[in-house]
Design an enzyme around this catalytic site. Structure first.
Site, PDB file in Angstrom:
ATOM      1  N   LYS A 189       0.819   8.468 -10.861  1.00 35.89           N
ATOM      2  CA  LYS A 189       0.379   8.378 -11.294  1.00 35.89           C
ATOM      3  C   LYS A 189      -0.931   6.872 -11.268  1.00 35.89           C
ATOM      4  O   LYS A 189      -0.563   5.956 -11.243  1.00 35.89           O
ATOM      5  CB  LYS A 189       1.398   7.410 -12.316  1.00 35.89           C
ATOM      6  CG  LYS A 189       1.281   8.188 -14.156  1.00 35.89           C
ATOM      7  CD  LYS A 189      -0.318   7.923 -14.532  1.00 35.89           C
ATOM      8  CE  LYS A 189      -0.250   6.190 -15.385  1.00 35.89           C
ATOM      9  NZ  LYS A 189      -1.604   5.328 -15.709  1.00 35.89           N
ATOM     10  N   GLU A 264       6.174  -4.152  -6.611  1.00 30.55           N
ATOM     11  CA  GLU A 264       4.632  -5.141  -6.192  1.00 30.55           C
ATOM     12  C   GLU A 264       4.056  -5.944  -7.165  1.00 30.55           C
ATOM     13  O   GLU A 264       3.101  -4.668  -7.993  1.00 30.55           O
ATOM     14  CB  GLU A 264       3.556  -4.495  -4.736  1.00 30.55           C
ATOM     15  CG  GLU A 264       4.448  -4.323  -3.713  1.00 30.55           C
ATOM     16  CD  GLU A 264       3.656  -3.807  -2.481  1.00 30.55           C
ATOM     17  OE1 GLU A 264       4.329  -3.454  -1.951  1.00 30.55           O
ATOM     18  OE2 GLU A 264       2.713  -4.250  -2.804  1.00 30.55           O
ATOM     19  N   CYS A 298      -4.039  -9.010  -5.222  1.00 31.57           N
ATOM     20  CA  CYS A 298      -3.128 -10.333  -5.810  1.00 31.57           C
ATOM     21  C   CYS A 298      -2.498 -11.308  -4.819  1.00 31.57           C
ATOM     22  O   CYS A 298      -1.383 -11.834  -4.935  1.00 31.57           O
ATOM     23  CB  CYS A 298      -2.160  -8.944  -5.423  1.00 31.57           C
ATOM     24  SG  CYS A 298      -1.728  -7.923  -4.255  1.00 31.57           S
TER      25      CYS A 298
HETATM   26  P1  NAD Z   1      -0.155  -2.756 -14.815  1.00 31.06           P
HETATM   27  O1  NAD Z   1       0.926  -3.433 -14.764  1.00 31.06           O
HETATM   28  O2  NAD Z   1      -0.542  -3.009 -16.568  1.00 31.06           O
HETATM   29  O3  NAD Z   1      -0.960  -1.082 -14.898  1.00 31.06           O
HETATM   30  C1  NAD Z   1       0.213  -0.979 -13.219  1.00 31.06           C
HETATM   31  C2  NAD Z   1       0.149   1.342 -13.664  1.00 31.06           C
HETATM   32  O4  NAD Z   1       1.385   0.906 -14.674  1.00 31.06           O
HETATM   33  C3  NAD Z   1      -0.914   1.711 -14.642  1.00 31.06           C
HETATM   34  O5  NAD Z   1      -0.876   3.024 -14.180  1.00 31.06           O
HETATM   35  C4  NAD Z   1      -0.683   1.795 -15.769  1.00 31.06           C
HETATM   36  O6  NAD Z   1      -1.212   2.824 -16.749  1.00 31.06           O
HETATM   37  C5  NAD Z   1       1.382   1.986 -15.771  1.00 31.06           C
HETATM   38  N1  NAD Z   1       1.941   1.366 -16.237  1.00 31.06           N
HETATM   39  C6  NAD Z   1       2.184   0.136 -17.502  1.00 31.06           C
HETATM   40  N2  NAD Z   1       2.686   0.310 -18.194  1.00 31.06           N
HETATM   41  C7  NAD Z   1       4.309   1.305 -17.956  1.00 31.06           C
HETATM   42  C8  NAD Z   1       5.035   1.624 -18.185  1.00 31.06           C
HETATM   43  N3  NAD Z   1       6.090   1.465 -19.234  1.00 31.06           N
HETATM   44  N4  NAD Z   1       5.450   2.789 -17.214  1.00 31.06           N
HETATM   45  C9  NAD Z   1       5.187   3.033 -16.422  1.00 31.06           C
HETATM   46  N5  NAD Z   1       3.866   2.647 -15.697  1.00 31.06           N
HETATM   47  C10 NAD Z   1       2.940   1.962 -16.628  1.00 31.06           C
HETATM   48  O7  NAD Z   1      -1.268  -3.935 -14.133  1.00 31.06           O
HETATM   49  P2  NAD Z   1      -2.822  -4.153 -13.367  1.00 31.06           P
HETATM   50  O8  NAD Z   1      -3.233  -4.113 -14.894  1.00 31.06           O
HETATM   51  O9  NAD Z   1      -3.141  -2.286 -12.768  1.00 31.06           O
HETATM   52  O10 NAD Z   1      -3.356  -3.854 -12.182  1.00 31.06           O
HETATM   53  C11 NAD Z   1      -3.422  -5.180 -12.105  1.00 31.06           C
HETATM   54  C12 NAD Z   1      -1.866  -6.146 -11.766  1.00 31.06           C
HETATM   55  O11 NAD Z   1      -1.467  -5.689 -10.258  1.00 31.06           O
HETATM   56  C13 NAD Z   1      -2.063  -7.656 -11.269  1.00 31.06           C
HETATM   57  O12 NAD Z   1      -0.247  -8.988 -11.761  1.00 31.06           O
HETATM   58  C14 NAD Z   1      -1.709  -7.839 -10.037  1.00 31.06           C
HETATM   59  O13 NAD Z   1      -1.474  -8.886  -9.431  1.00 31.06           O
HETATM   60  C15 NAD Z   1      -0.725  -6.608  -9.437  1.00 31.06           C
HETATM   61  N6  NAD Z   1      -0.996  -5.977  -8.311  1.00 31.06           N
HETATM   62  C16 NAD Z   1      -0.215  -6.579  -6.952  1.00 31.06           C
HETATM   63  C17 NAD Z   1       0.512  -6.424  -5.809  1.00 31.06           C
HETATM   64  C18 NAD Z   1       1.258  -6.578  -5.310  1.00 31.06           C
HETATM   65  O14 NAD Z   1       0.635  -5.832  -3.516  1.00 31.06           O
HETATM   66  N7  NAD Z   1       1.937  -7.562  -5.291  1.00 31.06           N
HETATM   67  C19 NAD Z   1      -1.584  -5.611  -5.433  1.00 31.06           C
HETATM   68  C20 NAD Z   1      -2.187  -4.931  -6.615  1.00 31.06           C
HETATM   69  C21 NAD Z   1      -1.997  -5.246  -7.349  1.00 31.06           C
END
Ligand code: NAD
Length: 503
Positions: A189, A264, A298
């Site tokens: 997804k 992550e 991140c």
């Molecule tokens: P997000 O959590 O808003 O969304 C990530 C994914 O989760 C999307 O595909 C979204 O549709 C899905 N999602 C949202 N709500 C959900 C639910 N209730 N159930 C299942 N799936 C759901 O994150 P974002 O804004 O897309 O990305 C930015 C964040 O990602 C930042 O906090 C960043 O630090 C983090 N990030 C972490 C890493 C790492 O390796 N630690 C790497 C890249 C990004």
């Protein structure tokens, strides 16, 4: 190069605009069951890219069932065949790297100079895990005198992969390549804000010979499609990259079906620069690790902790370099910073400029606000100085080209500041004193530490965070631990005593 990128984009867009971006389930391109779509736009110019399948639980159910039906055959495919398919996927990615990079750049706003490398790294991920397929099932031998015990690893089953918008192509390969190498099947997804390359990647995998149903892509929003994936009983584990609050929701949603989760999450990582460091290299690295990938990274160092005795000259050089960063169209190879992913995120990053001045009382050294003459979701690279550890700009994840500088006087103080946040993903330590570097590495609370280096990813090394930055590790063997179950097999070596009941 710029013109070539624009030409590639023009051709790709005309196809995307007419065909849209569909789900890919059981090897077939399909619309959402409801027939609904949502519009995807580019942060570069706010223009329409494509209609995307707006899926829900019904689509997820079909995809989960397809991945379950394909599981046994994929798991049991001889390793050479699995390996060669993964090699072929890597080759397809490399052959299409220019197209992938251009689409990713236009969809996310990430500069093309980084996206080309990200596409190639995606191929490298597949090649690395192709090489490891031969060892995926390996276990331990723990013999006793009366029993021979040994373990084997077996693929856990169909898994869900949920990815964020910042560098979606490369991040999805980090998850999907080891899952496939383990013998798992996948339902992916992708993030709704940057969905374009996910279907393309899955199409390339099928072109490379991946059997139907082994890898499925279902587009849609988190609270509907994403949630349904985390709740589906056929899905045995969820590999998630995204925000901390979403990770927590995913654990809750997955609890009734006892999902294994690997999370992550966010970061507020320090670059800790001591006066005895190679300050020029520390400067280059700190700038790179904050302002590359638009600061939407991140592992970026969002806090610079700098020893007070070198604060002034170091920050003067930093100011000059941040002022000189090239903001513009991400398809231009000269661009260093492109637009934020979308308007909402642009507003969020801009709001921290105000928070830093009005609420926190830090010193605005460079930037804040929007650059003039650019129509997309751009922000000026921003630098705050004279900050303290408790300020919001030191504590919260801004996720943009936004750096907070905090002075310190002693090693103990540096550790205290570094550990004062809820996150713990990475830390970068700069010193020529090797013992101090090692002490710092042990004392900072983070999953990964680089000493005298920017983030240089080594694929066998564990990747992941502590505290609110995540649960679990991936990379090399660590990925197999997540995507596979360890089974112990115990064989009696003779007629050892068996207790007799009811005899
Ligand atoms: P997000 O959590 O808003 O969304 C990530 C994914 O989760 C999307 O595909 C979204 O549709 C899905 N999602 C949202 N709500 C959900 C639910 N209730 N159930 C299942 N799936 C759901 O994150 P974002 O804004 O897309 O990305 C930015 C964040 O990602 C930042 O906090 C960043 O630090 C983090 N990030 C972490 C890493 C790492 O390796 N630690 C790497 C890249 C990004």
């Amino acid at each position: 190069m710029y013109k070539k990128n624009q030409k590639i984009l023009k051709a790709a867009l005309s196809k995307l605009k007419t065909e849209g971006v569909q789900n890919l389930i059981n090897g077939e391109s399909v619309a959402a069951q409801s027939g609904e779509t949502f519009k995807n736009t580019s942060p570069v110019d706010n223009k329409f890219i494509a209609d995307i399948a707006k899926s829900d639980a019904a689509d997820m159910n079909i995809a989960a069932k397809a991945s379950a039906a394909a599981f046994n055959a994929w798991r049991d495919l001889p390793y050479k065949e699995k390996r060669d398919i993964l090699y072929a996927i890597a080759a397809e990615i490399e052959a299409n790297a220019d197209l992938i990079a251009v689409l990713e750049s236009y969809d996310t706003g990430q500069p093309i100079r980084f996206m080309k490398k990200a596409a190639i790294r995606g191929a490298a991920n597949f090649r690395y895990f192709a090489d490891k397929v031969i060892d995926a099932r390996n276990g331990l031998s723990t013999p006793d005198t009366k029993h021979l015990n040994f373990t084997v690893r077996q693929a856990i089953g169909p898994v869900g992969v949920i990815t964020p918008w910042n560098t979606p192509f490369m991040l999805s390969t980090w998850k999907i390549a080891p899952a496939l190498a383990s013998g798992c099947t996948v339902v992916h997804k992708p993030a709704e804000l940057s969905p374009v390359t996910a279907t393309l990647l899955c199409q390339l995998a099928h072109k490379a010979g991946l059997p139907k149903g082994v890898w499925n892509v279902v587009h849609g929003f988190g609270h509907t499609a994403g949630k349904a994936l985390t709740e589906h009983p056929a899905i045995k584990a969820i590999a998630f990259i995204g925000e901390t609050s979403t990770g927590s929701m995913i654990m809750q949603q997955g609890a009734p079906t006892l999902k294994r989760v690997h999370l992550e999450l966010g970061g507020q990582n320090p670059s800790i620069v001591f006066a005895d460091a190679d300050l020029d290299r520390a400067l280059d690295s700190t700038i790179f690790m904050k302002y590359s990938l638009n600061g939407e990274r991140c592992t970026s160092n969002s806090r610079l902790l700098i020893e007070k005795s070198v604060y002034k000259p170091f920050v003067e050089k930093l100011i000059a370099r941040v002022k000189n960063l090239k903001v513009g169209d991400p398809l231009d190879p000269a661009t260093e910073i492109g637009p934020m992913i979308g308007k909402t995120h642009q507003e969020k990053v801009l709001s921290y400029g105000k928070i830093g001045v009005k609420e926190d009382g830090a010193t605005l050294l460079v930037g804040s606000g929007k650059p003039k003459g650019l129509k997309g979701c751009y922000v000026n690279p921003t630098l705050f100085g004279d900050a303290t550890k408790d300020m919001r700009i030191s504590q919260e994840e801004v996720f943009g080209p936004f750096l907070t500088v905090i002075p310190f006087e002693t090693e103990e103080e540096a550790v205290e500041i570094a550990n004062s946040v809820n996150y713990g993903l990475t830390a970068y330590i700069w010193t020529k004193d090797s013992a101090k570097g090692h002490r710092m590495a042990l004392n900072v609370e983070s999953g990964m530490v680089w000493i005298n280096s920017q983030n240089v990813r080594h694929l066998p090394a564990p990747f992941g965070g502590v505290k609110n930055s995540g649960i679990g590790r991936d990379g090399g063997e660590y990925s197999f631990e997540f995507y596979m179950e360890t089974k112990n097999i115990s064989v009696a070596l003779g007629d050892h005593p068996i207790p007799k009941l009811g005899a």
